[in-house]
Design a protein around this motif. Sequence first.
Motif, PDB file in Angstrom:
ATOM      1  N   THR A  52       1.185  -1.387   0.371  1.00  0.00           N
ATOM      2  CA  THR A  52      -0.103  -0.258   0.210  1.00  0.00           C
ATOM      3  C   THR A  52       1.080   1.532   0.528  1.00  0.00           C
ATOM      4  O   THR A  52       0.425   1.787  -0.219  1.00  0.00           O
ATOM      5  CB  THR A  52      -1.142  -0.191   0.823  1.00  0.00           C
ATOM      6  OG1 THR A  52      -1.421  -1.762   1.096  1.00  0.00           O
ATOM      7  CG2 THR A  52      -2.281   1.556   0.956  1.00  0.00           C
ATOM      8  N   GLY A  53       1.918   1.172   0.406  1.00  0.00           N
ATOM      9  CA  GLY A  53       3.102   2.228   0.699  1.00  0.00           C
ATOM     10  C   GLY A  53       3.414   2.618  -0.103  1.00  0.00           C
ATOM     11  O   GLY A  53       3.234   3.523  -1.527  1.00  0.00           O
ATOM     12  N   THR A  56       1.015   4.044  -2.720  1.00  0.00           N
ATOM     13  CA  THR A  56       0.565   5.708  -2.553  1.00  0.00           C
ATOM     14  C   THR A  56       1.963   6.415  -3.082  1.00  0.00           C
ATOM     15  O   THR A  56       1.214   7.319  -3.641  1.00  0.00           O
ATOM     16  CB  THR A  56       0.596   5.690  -0.959  1.00  0.00           C
ATOM     17  OG1 THR A  56      -0.662   4.651  -0.180  1.00  0.00           O
ATOM     18  CG2 THR A  56       0.313   6.849  -0.378  1.00  0.00           C
ATOM     19  N   ALA A  60       0.535   9.361  -5.821  1.00  0.00           N
ATOM     20  CA  ALA A  60       1.124  10.169  -5.688  1.00  0.00           C
ATOM     21  C   ALA A  60       1.831  11.116  -6.525  1.00  0.00           C
ATOM     22  O   ALA A  60       2.362  12.328  -7.333  1.00  0.00           O
ATOM     23  CB  ALA A  60       1.658  10.707  -4.169  1.00  0.00           C
ATOM     24  N   ALA A 107      -4.306   2.670  -2.695  1.00  0.00           N
ATOM     25  CA  ALA A 107      -3.068   3.941  -1.784  1.00  0.00           C
ATOM     26  C   ALA A 107      -4.037   4.112  -0.433  1.00  0.00           C
ATOM     27  O   ALA A 107      -5.324   4.021  -0.363  1.00  0.00           O
ATOM     28  CB  ALA A 107      -3.050   4.922  -3.332  1.00  0.00           C
ATOM     29  N   ARG A 108      -3.365   5.297  -0.128  1.00  0.00           N
ATOM     30  CA  ARG A 108      -3.627   5.056   1.632  1.00  0.00           C
ATOM     31  C   ARG A 108      -4.428   6.840   1.109  1.00  0.00           C
ATOM     32  O   ARG A 108      -3.703   7.414   0.994  1.00  0.00           O
ATOM     33  CB  ARG A 108      -2.737   5.606   2.192  1.00  0.00           C
ATOM     34  CG  ARG A 108      -2.326   3.888   3.237  1.00  0.00           C
ATOM     35  CD  ARG A 108      -1.508   4.560   4.187  1.00  0.00           C
ATOM     36  NE  ARG A 108      -0.650   3.126   4.557  1.00  0.00           N
ATOM     37  CZ  ARG A 108       0.764   2.300   4.230  1.00  0.00           C
ATOM     38  NH1 ARG A 108       0.931   3.123   3.081  1.00  0.00           N
ATOM     39  NH2 ARG A 108       0.512   1.030   4.503  1.00  0.00           N
ATOM     40  N   ALA A 109      -5.343   6.441   0.929  1.00  0.00           N
ATOM     41  CA  ALA A 109      -6.763   7.870   0.496  1.00  0.00           C
ATOM     42  C   ALA A 109      -6.179   8.743   1.512  1.00  0.00           C
ATOM     43  O   ALA A 109      -5.945  10.470   0.990  1.00  0.00           O
ATOM     44  CB  ALA A 109      -7.516   7.507   0.817  1.00  0.00           C
ATOM     45  N   ASP A 111      -2.676   9.625   2.389  1.00  0.00           N
ATOM     46  CA  ASP A 111      -1.677  10.061   2.812  1.00  0.00           C
ATOM     47  C   ASP A 111      -1.556  11.660   2.207  1.00  0.00           C
ATOM     48  O   ASP A 111      -2.193  12.176   1.250  1.00  0.00           O
ATOM     49  CB  ASP A 111      -0.811   9.403   1.460  1.00  0.00           C
ATOM     50  CG  ASP A 111       0.998  10.006   1.944  1.00  0.00           C
ATOM     51  OD1 ASP A 111       1.566   9.188   2.357  1.00  0.00           O
ATOM     52  OD2 ASP A 111       0.477  10.276   0.485  1.00  0.00           O
ATOM     53  N   LEU A 114      -0.290  12.329  -1.168  1.00  0.00           N
ATOM     54  CA  LEU A 114      -1.064  11.895  -2.204  1.00  0.00           C
ATOM     55  C   LEU A 114      -2.254  13.141  -2.307  1.00  0.00           C
ATOM     56  O   LEU A 114      -3.124  13.760  -3.502  1.00  0.00           O
ATOM     57  CB  LEU A 114      -1.762  10.622  -1.815  1.00  0.00           C
ATOM     58  CG  LEU A 114      -3.836   9.929  -2.995  1.00  0.00           C
ATOM     59  CD1 LEU A 114      -2.312  10.416  -4.400  1.00  0.00           C
ATOM     60  CD2 LEU A 114      -3.265   8.975  -2.573  1.00  0.00           C
TER      61      LEU A 114
END
Length: 186
Positions: A52-53, A56, A60, A107-109, A111, A114
């Motif tokens: 996920t990182g 992300t 981004a 992805a981490r929304a 972040d 991002l």
Amino acid sequence: MPYHHGDLRRALLDTALEAVGEQGPAAVSLRDVARRAGVSHAAPTHHFGDKTGLMTALAAEGWELLADALAETAAEGDDFGALGVAYVVFATSHPAHFAVMRAPGLARADDPALEAAMARAREQLEAGVRRFEGGSSDDAAVTALTAWSLVHGLAALILEGAVPLKPDADVAELARAVTDRLRPPT
């Protein structure tokens, strides 16, 4: 593409983009990225924590590249349709980034990088609308969303093969023909 000294983070991102282009974002694994880059399987974890990182970071980066393309286009003039063309050209020339950018849940929304990159791209579209049609900020946001929906759909249709293009087709020319439909009748 075995890694040889330098920027390992960049090498991992480039390797991941290659893998996304071949397999799609959901199928990419950190272990495969490490293998392809010729580094230990722990190397991607050191830089991104988990898949996920990594996704992300790619998302981004994609949003930043899109925002840059939109800003460059906006600096060239007040043609709102050109922003739509730039969006479609970006998506079709960066298909791996575009795939990650539109892959929900990968992805981490929340972040910060991002969120900032997405906001910057959205602001470029909304600023283009405000220059083009004036009106309130709310009107500009809705018009930008309408235009974005149109060009995002076109880009997705092209990438999915639903809009068959001849080998010598000019994506920008097709996008221009579509975005010209956004102009109010005279």
